[in-house]
Design a protein around this motif. Structure first.
Motif, short mmCIF file in Angstrom:
data_model
loop_
_atom_site.label_atom_id
_atom_site.label_comp_id
_atom_site.label_asym_id
_atom_site.label_seq_id
_atom_site.Cartn_x
_atom_site.Cartn_y
_atom_site.Cartn_z
N LEU A 42 13.72 -1.79 -3.31
CA LEU A 42 12.78 -0.86 -2.70
C LEU A 42 13.56 0.35 -2.17
O LEU A 42 14.79 0.34 -2.11
N ASP A 43 12.83 1.39 -1.78
CA ASP A 43 13.49 2.61 -1.32
C ASP A 43 14.29 2.35 -0.05
O ASP A 43 13.97 1.47 0.76
N GLY A 44 15.34 3.12 0.15
CA GLY A 44 16.25 2.90 1.27
C GLY A 44 15.75 3.40 2.60
O GLY A 44 16.34 3.08 3.64
N ASN A 45 14.67 4.19 2.62
CA ASN A 45 14.18 4.77 3.86
C ASN A 45 13.11 3.90 4.51
O ASN A 45 13.27 3.43 5.64
N GLU A 46 12.03 3.65 3.78
CA GLU A 46 10.91 2.91 4.35
C GLU A 46 10.84 1.46 3.86
O GLU A 46 10.01 0.69 4.36
N HIS A 47 11.67 1.08 2.89
CA HIS A 47 11.62 -0.27 2.30
C HIS A 47 10.19 -0.59 1.85
O HIS A 47 9.68 -1.67 2.07
N LYS A 48 9.61 0.37 1.18
CA LYS A 48 8.19 0.31 0.85
C LYS A 48 7.92 0.57 -0.63
O LYS A 48 7.07 -0.09 -1.23
N TYR A 49 8.63 1.52 -1.19
CA TYR A 49 8.34 1.98 -2.55
C TYR A 49 9.25 1.32 -3.58
O TYR A 49 10.45 1.15 -3.36
N VAL A 50 8.68 0.97 -4.73
CA VAL A 50 9.42 0.35 -5.82
C VAL A 50 10.44 1.34 -6.38
O VAL A 50 10.12 2.52 -6.59
N GLU A 51 11.65 0.86 -6.63
CA GLU A 51 12.66 1.70 -7.26
C GLU A 51 13.03 1.13 -8.64
O GLU A 51 12.45 1.49 -9.63
N GLU A 52 13.99 0.22 -8.72
CA GLU A 52 14.37 -0.37 -10.00
C GLU A 52 14.97 -1.75 -9.75
O GLU A 52 15.17 -2.16 -8.61
N VAL A 53 15.23 -2.47 -10.84
CA VAL A 53 15.98 -3.73 -10.72
C VAL A 53 17.43 -3.44 -11.11
O VAL A 53 17.77 -2.31 -11.46
N GLY A 54 18.27 -4.45 -11.06
CA GLY A 54 19.69 -4.22 -11.25
C GLY A 54 20.08 -3.59 -12.57
O GLY A 54 21.05 -2.84 -12.65
N SER A 55 19.33 -3.85 -13.62
CA SER A 55 19.71 -3.34 -14.94
C SER A 55 18.56 -2.68 -15.68
O SER A 55 18.69 -2.38 -16.86
N MET A 56 17.45 -2.43 -14.99
CA MET A 56 16.28 -1.89 -15.69
C MET A 56 15.46 -0.98 -14.78
O MET A 56 15.39 -1.18 -13.57
N ASN A 57 14.80 0.00 -15.40
CA ASN A 57 13.72 0.73 -14.74
C ASN A 57 12.46 -0.12 -14.81
O ASN A 57 12.30 -0.95 -15.71
N MET A 58 11.53 0.09 -13.87
CA MET A 58 10.33 -0.74 -13.79
C MET A 58 9.07 0.00 -14.23
O MET A 58 8.93 1.21 -14.01
N PHE A 59 8.15 -0.76 -14.82
CA PHE A 59 6.84 -0.26 -15.21
C PHE A 59 5.78 -1.27 -14.78
O PHE A 59 6.02 -2.49 -14.79
N PHE A 60 4.59 -0.76 -14.43
CA PHE A 60 3.44 -1.59 -14.11
C PHE A 60 2.24 -1.06 -14.89
O PHE A 60 2.04 0.16 -14.97
N VAL A 61 1.44 -1.97 -15.44
CA VAL A 61 0.18 -1.58 -16.07
C VAL A 61 -0.93 -1.95 -15.08
O VAL A 61 -1.22 -3.13 -14.87
N ILE A 62 -1.52 -0.93 -14.46
CA ILE A 62 -2.58 -1.13 -13.46
C ILE A 62 -3.86 -0.53 -14.03
O ILE A 62 -3.98 0.69 -14.20
N GLY A 63 -4.80 -1.39 -14.34
CA GLY A 63 -6.01 -0.92 -15.01
C GLY A 63 -5.64 -0.34 -16.37
O GLY A 63 -5.00 -0.99 -17.18
N ASP A 64 -6.02 0.93 -16.59
CA ASP A 64 -5.69 1.59 -17.85
C ASP A 64 -4.51 2.56 -17.70
O ASP A 64 -4.26 3.39 -18.57
N GLU A 65 -3.77 2.44 -16.59
CA GLU A 65 -2.67 3.36 -16.30
C GLU A 65 -1.33 2.62 -16.33
O GLU A 65 -1.18 1.54 -15.76
N VAL A 66 -0.35 3.20 -17.03
CA VAL A 66 1.02 2.69 -17.00
C VAL A 66 1.79 3.51 -15.97
O VAL A 66 1.91 4.73 -16.11
N VAL A 67 2.30 2.84 -14.95
CA VAL A 67 2.96 3.53 -13.84
C VAL A 67 4.44 3.16 -13.79
O VAL A 67 4.80 1.98 -13.90
N THR A 68 5.29 4.16 -13.62
CA THR A 68 6.72 3.92 -13.40
C THR A 68 7.17 4.79 -12.23
O THR A 68 6.66 5.90 -12.06
N PRO A 69 8.07 4.28 -11.39
CA PRO A 69 8.52 5.06 -10.24
C PRO A 69 9.07 6.43 -10.64
O PRO A 69 9.80 6.56 -11.64
N ALA A 70 8.72 7.44 -9.85
CA ALA A 70 9.18 8.81 -10.11
C ALA A 70 10.68 8.91 -9.86
O ALA A 70 11.27 8.18 -9.06
N LEU A 71 11.31 9.86 -10.56
CA LEU A 71 12.74 10.12 -10.38
C LEU A 71 12.92 11.01 -9.15
O LEU A 71 12.81 12.24 -9.24
#
Length: 351
Positions: A217-246
C-alpha cells in the motif's frame, strides 16, 4: 566490439525443468564507465567479477537493473520483446540514481550479438524464453556518501520457464499494512536494487503464512494499492479494468503498458487511477470484483485468486483465472511467440 569466446561450454539444462533464473549462458556482455565516458562493450565468458571490499555498490546501493525476454520459433527466428522500452526505462532509472546514462542503440546492438552467440540456449517450449538481465552498478573503490565515478554495466542471459512454480494457477496475496516498500518522492519508480530489498521482509512474512506475494500500500496513508513484489496490479470491477496510477512510487511496468494497450485496442474500459483497499473490499462485497491479476516481464500475466486484507479472505472468480486475464495472457504471449500478428510494433527480429 571485442568478443572472447569461452573455451569450455556448459551443458544446457532440460528445457522442461527450467524454473526461473537458475541457469546462465556461456557468455555475458560487459561495459565500463570511467573518466566521464563509456568504454566499448565486450562479450566475454560468463564468470565471477573481482570485487573490492570498498566498491560503492556494496556500501551505498547504487545499482539498477532491467528484465526482458528473447524468443526463438521452430524455424530458428529470434526475436526480442519491447527491448527499446527496457533501455529507455533503464536510462530513466540511472538518472534517478545519479548514474551515467548510456547509448541505448550501442548497447542494443551489442546485446543482439550476444544473443546470436547464445542462440542455442533459447528454449522453444511454450511458456519458455531467454531472460535478459541488464545491470548497472557503482564500481569505484572509495568510501564516502557520494555518486561513484566508475560504473560497470553487464548483461547476463538465463533460459527460463514459469516464474511461479504453480504456473498459471491463481496466486494468493496478503495485503501488507505495516511495512512500506516506497513513498512518493523516493526511488519507487526506478528499477533499483534497494526497492526489491525493501520488499523482501513483507514477501517473506506473506510466504510464511501460505501466500505467494505481499501487496504493498502507499507509504503515506497505507490506504491505496501500489504493487506486489514482482508485478503491477490490476482489478476488474464491473466493466472497468483498474490499475494504480503512476504517481512516482511504483514501477512503470512494460508489461503493464502492454496490458493497457491491448485492452484499449480491443474495446475494454481501462482506468489508471488511485484505488484504495476500501474500494476493492466494497466491490468484492457487492459482487463487482470480477477478476484480479498481476503483470510483469517474468510472469507476463498472473491471475490472482485470493486477496487477504485485515483478516478477510476475498476469493476472486471462485479462485480461477478470469476471462480478461486469460485473454491478456494469450494475446501478449501470442504476440511474443508470433502466434498473433504484432499490431503494436513491439517485436524486433535479431538477424
Amino acid at each position: 566490439m571485442k568478443i572472447t569466446l569461452s573455451k569450455e561450454l556448459k551443458q544446457k539444462p532440460d528445457s522442461s525443468k527450467l524454473g526461473f533464473g537458475k541457469y546462465f549462458t556461456d557468455h555475458m556482455l560487459v561495459m565500463d564507465y570511467e573518466n566521464n565516458a563509456w568504454k566499448e562493450p565486450e562479450i566475454v565468458p560468463y564468470a565471477p567479477f573481482q570485487i573490492a571490499p570498498a566498491m560503492n555498490i556494496l556500501h551505498y546501493g547504487q545499482g539498477i537493473f532491467e528484465g526482458a525476454k528473447a524468443y526463438k520459433n521452430s524455424e530458428g527466428k529470434i526475436t526480442v520483446f519491447r527491448i527499446d522500452d527496457n533501455f529507455k526505462r533503464m536510462n530513466k532509472s540511472a538518472q534517478r540514481m545519479c548514474m551515467p546514462t548510456f547509448d541505448a542503440e550501442v548497447v542494443k546492438n551489442a546485446l543482439f550479438e550476444l544473443i546470436k552467440i547464445e542462440k542455442d540456449w533459447i528454449p522453444t517450449q511454450p511458456g519458455t524464453a531467454l531472460y535478459i538481465r541488464p545491470t548497472l552498478i557503482a564500481s569505484e573503490e572509495v568510501l564516502g556518501v557520494h555518486a561513484s565515478k566508475k560504473y560497470k554495466f553487464f548483461i547476463i542471459l538465463s533460459p527460463v520457464g514459469s516464474y511461479y512454480a504453480h504456473g498459471l494457477t491463481p496466486t494468493k496475496i496478503l495485503v501488507e499494512e505495516h511495512f512500506v516498500r516506497a513513498s512518493i518522492g523516493g526511488t519507487g519508480e526506478a528499477k533499483c536494487m534497494g526497492n526489491y530489498a525493501a520488499s523482501l521482509l513483507g514477501g517473506e512474512l506473506a510466504n510464511s503464512k501460505g501466500y505467494d506475494q505481499a501487496l504493498w500500500l502507499d507509504g503515506n496513508e497505507h490506504k491505496y494499492v501500489e504493487e506486489v513484489g514482482s508485478m503491477n496490479m490490476f482489478f476488474v470491477i464491473g466493466d472497468e479494468v483498474v490499475t494504480p496510477a503512476l504517481v512516482g512510487s511504483i514501477l512503470d511496468g512494460i508489461t503493464r503498458r502492454s496490458c493497457i494497450e491491448v485492452l484499449k485496442k480491443y474495446g475494454y474500459k481501462v482506468s489508471e487511477r488511485r484505488i484504495s483497499m476500501d474500494e476493492v473490499v466494497e466491490a468484492y462485497e457487492k459482487g463487482q470484483l470480477k477478476e484480479s491479476f498481476g503483470s510483469g516481464t517474468a510472469a507476463v500475466v498472473s491471475p490472482v485468486g485470493l486477496i487477504t486484507y485485515r483478516g478477510k479472505d476475498m476469493i476472486i472468480n471462485d479462485g480461477k483465472m478470469g476471462e480478461i486475464t486469460s485473454f491478456l495472457y494469450d494475446r501478449i504471449t501470442g504476440i511474443q511467440s508470433e502466434r498473433y500478428e504484432d499490431e503494436f510494433g513491439w517485436v524486433t527480429e535479431i538477424k
